[in-house]
Design an enzyme around this catalytic site. Structure first.
Site, short mmCIF file in Angstrom:
data_model
loop_
_atom_site.label_atom_id
_atom_site.label_comp_id
_atom_site.label_asym_id
_atom_site.label_seq_id
_atom_site.Cartn_x
_atom_site.Cartn_y
_atom_site.Cartn_z
N LYS A 41 0.85 -1.20 0.00
CA LYS A 41 0.00 0.00 0.00
C LYS A 41 0.89 1.26 0.00
O LYS A 41 2.10 1.16 0.30
CB LYS A 41 -0.91 -0.01 1.24
CG LYS A 41 -0.16 -0.02 2.57
CD LYS A 41 -1.10 -0.32 3.74
CE LYS A 41 -0.35 -0.33 5.06
NZ LYS A 41 -1.24 -0.71 6.18
N ARG A 140 -10.82 0.01 14.49
CA ARG A 140 -10.52 0.79 13.29
C ARG A 140 -11.31 0.25 12.11
O ARG A 140 -12.11 0.97 11.53
CB ARG A 140 -9.01 0.74 13.02
CG ARG A 140 -8.57 1.64 11.91
CD ARG A 140 -7.07 1.58 11.67
NE ARG A 140 -6.63 0.33 11.06
CZ ARG A 140 -5.42 0.15 10.54
NH1 ARG A 140 -4.54 1.13 10.55
NH2 ARG A 140 -5.08 -1.01 10.02
N TYR A 262 16.51 29.93 8.45
CA TYR A 262 15.32 30.66 8.93
C TYR A 262 15.33 30.79 10.44
O TYR A 262 15.60 29.82 11.16
CB TYR A 262 14.04 29.93 8.51
CG TYR A 262 13.69 30.12 7.06
CD1 TYR A 262 13.41 31.38 6.54
CD2 TYR A 262 13.61 29.03 6.21
CE1 TYR A 262 13.06 31.55 5.21
CE2 TYR A 262 13.26 29.18 4.87
CZ TYR A 262 12.99 30.45 4.38
OH TYR A 262 12.66 30.61 3.07
N MET A 310 12.32 24.33 2.97
CA MET A 310 11.52 23.53 2.04
C MET A 310 12.41 22.71 1.11
O MET A 310 12.16 21.54 0.85
CB MET A 310 10.61 24.43 1.20
CG MET A 310 9.69 23.67 0.26
SD MET A 310 8.74 24.75 -0.81
CE MET A 310 7.68 25.57 0.37
C1 PLP Z 1 -0.48 -1.71 6.89
C2 PLP Z 1 -1.08 -2.99 7.29
C3 PLP Z 1 -0.28 -4.14 7.40
C4 PLP Z 1 1.22 -4.09 7.32
O1 PLP Z 1 1.69 -3.56 8.52
P1 PLP Z 1 3.27 -3.40 8.85
O2 PLP Z 1 3.27 -2.95 10.25
O3 PLP Z 1 3.76 -2.37 7.91
O4 PLP Z 1 3.89 -4.73 8.64
C5 PLP Z 1 -0.91 -5.36 7.65
N1 PLP Z 1 -2.25 -5.43 7.82
C6 PLP Z 1 -3.03 -4.33 7.76
C7 PLP Z 1 -4.49 -4.47 7.99
C8 PLP Z 1 -2.48 -3.08 7.51
O5 PLP Z 1 -3.26 -2.00 7.49
#
Ligand code: PLP
Length: 376
Positions: A41, A140, A262, A310
């Protein structure tokens, strides 16, 4: 967006695909006989899913997780058809048909998502694959305990759905002593007992290191593939994956008392030499690193002084011999000895955020995962 060439860019980001593959193999060996997926992802945590995912597929990885449907749609043509792509957020309302048309497998997180996927399967007259997520203590995503009980009482809700797996996600896996880990494990087992038998998946990177009880049939590591330490306070078993080298634009001598950057937040205690490097917070070199990070010039540690701008940072290179550092030279900002976790700690964040913040202005260079190809 294509990345600029090393000659034109302000910094060079080297991504070691062979190290990612080695990390995946280490995790796979650790969870065997369970299978090991790859979470890609957020563009493979900022490192480029279009390069990372095919390299892992070539190494034998068959299960890939993305967060958004759009990520899955972009990834589908880049992977062989035998690789399965799971969409963690499921399909957004009214986009279910697009998800099915591409053969992407949604993670169903709610009774609404289950109803929509089941309706689509019934309308098509053919089963549709899906993963079902239950919440075991993170609040979540996934079915709550009452929703799960309802689903168990009303199994017709799953009509037309071919359950590929049941999954849940750990809230505190990087803390091996957290009592919630065993509570989540117990709730996950209880959830499995309520549903038709199917494979199960619980562990992210850190969960893999909680031991075999947490492995089930499929592990889902992300961060550890990219070199982030999976267990807080323990040596990191993963190989470093990224190297970030910033290009020197200018080197100047300043008098004692001269303020830099800055807000003039740093003043030279004595005559000093300052190198200005073409990396800033717009490149994911976080502003919270101001006055808190170090870089390496040919192995010599030099301090970041003043604020991160930046597009630039300023380094105190007084310890580097005059003339040894020239415009166009590269300084190490992230490397094997000083990796994403160290930089994250200096910034007050986690390695995940350092990686996913890496900017688009870097010249990106991939070290190939095929050992027969020459490494630069
Ligand atoms: C992002 C995610 C993972 C991977 O998690 P890591 O801590 O990066 O290994 C696995 N399962 C779900 C549901 C996630 O959202």
């Amino acid at each position: 967006m294509t990345s600029p060439t090393a000659a034109h860019a302000g910094a060079l980001l080297t991504i070691d695909l062979a190290a990612i593959v080695a990390n995946w193999r280490l995790l796979r060996a650790r969870v065997a006989p369970a299978a090991c997926a790859a979470v890609v992802k957020a563009d493979a945590y900022g490192l480029g899913a279009a390069r990372v995912a095919p390299a892992l597929a070539a190494a034998g990885c068959r299960h890939f997780f993305v967060a958004h449907l759009a990520e899955g749609m972009a990834l589908r043509p880049l992977l062989p058809t035998h690789c399965e792509i799971f969409v963690l957020h499921g399909a957004p309302p009214r986009a279910e048909a697009d998800c099915a048309a591409l053969g992407l497998t949604p993670v169903l997180n709610s009774l609404e998502q289950i109803a929509a996927w089941s309706a689509l399967a019934r309308a098509r007259g053919a089963p549709l694959a899906a993963v079902l997520q239950v919440d075991t203590g993170m609040a979540r995503l996934g079915l709550s305990a009452p929703e799960l009980a309802r689903l168990a009482r009303e199994p017709a809700r799953l009509e037309g759905i071919a359950l590929r797996a049941l999954m849940s996600h750990l809230a505190c896996a990087e803390d091996q002593g957290a009592p919630i880990n065993t509570q989540q494990l117990a709730r996950f087992r209880a959830a499995r007992a309520l549903l038709p038998a199917c494979p199960a998946s619980l562990s992210n990177s850190s969960g893999v290191f909680l031991g075999p009880d947490y492995h089930f049939d499929l592990a889902r590591p992300g961060a550890a593939l990219y070199g982030v330490a999976p267990v807080a306070g323990q040596p990191n078993p993963m190989q470093a994956v990224v190297r970030l080298q910033g290009k020197v634009i200018q080197v100047r001598e300043i008098d004692a008392g001269t303020g830099v950057g800055y807000g003039l937040t740093w003043r030279a205690p004595q005559r000093a030499r300052i190198a200005t490097v073409a990396v800033g917070y717009a490149d994911g070199y976080l502003r919270s690193l101001s006055a808190r990070a170090t870089a390496r010039v040919a192995g010599t540690a030099v301090a970041l002084v003043g604020r991160v701008s930046m597009d630039t940072i300023t380094l105190d290179v007084t310890a580097v011999p005059p003339g040894a550092l020239q415009p166009g030279d590269l300084v190490d900002l992230l490397d094997t000895g000083h990796g994403v976790d160290a930089l994250a700690e200096a910034a007050g964040t986690i390695g995940y955020e350092i990686l996913t913040s890496l900017g688009q202005r870097y010249a990106r260079h991939y070290l190939d995962s095929d050992p027969s190809e020459t490494r630069q």
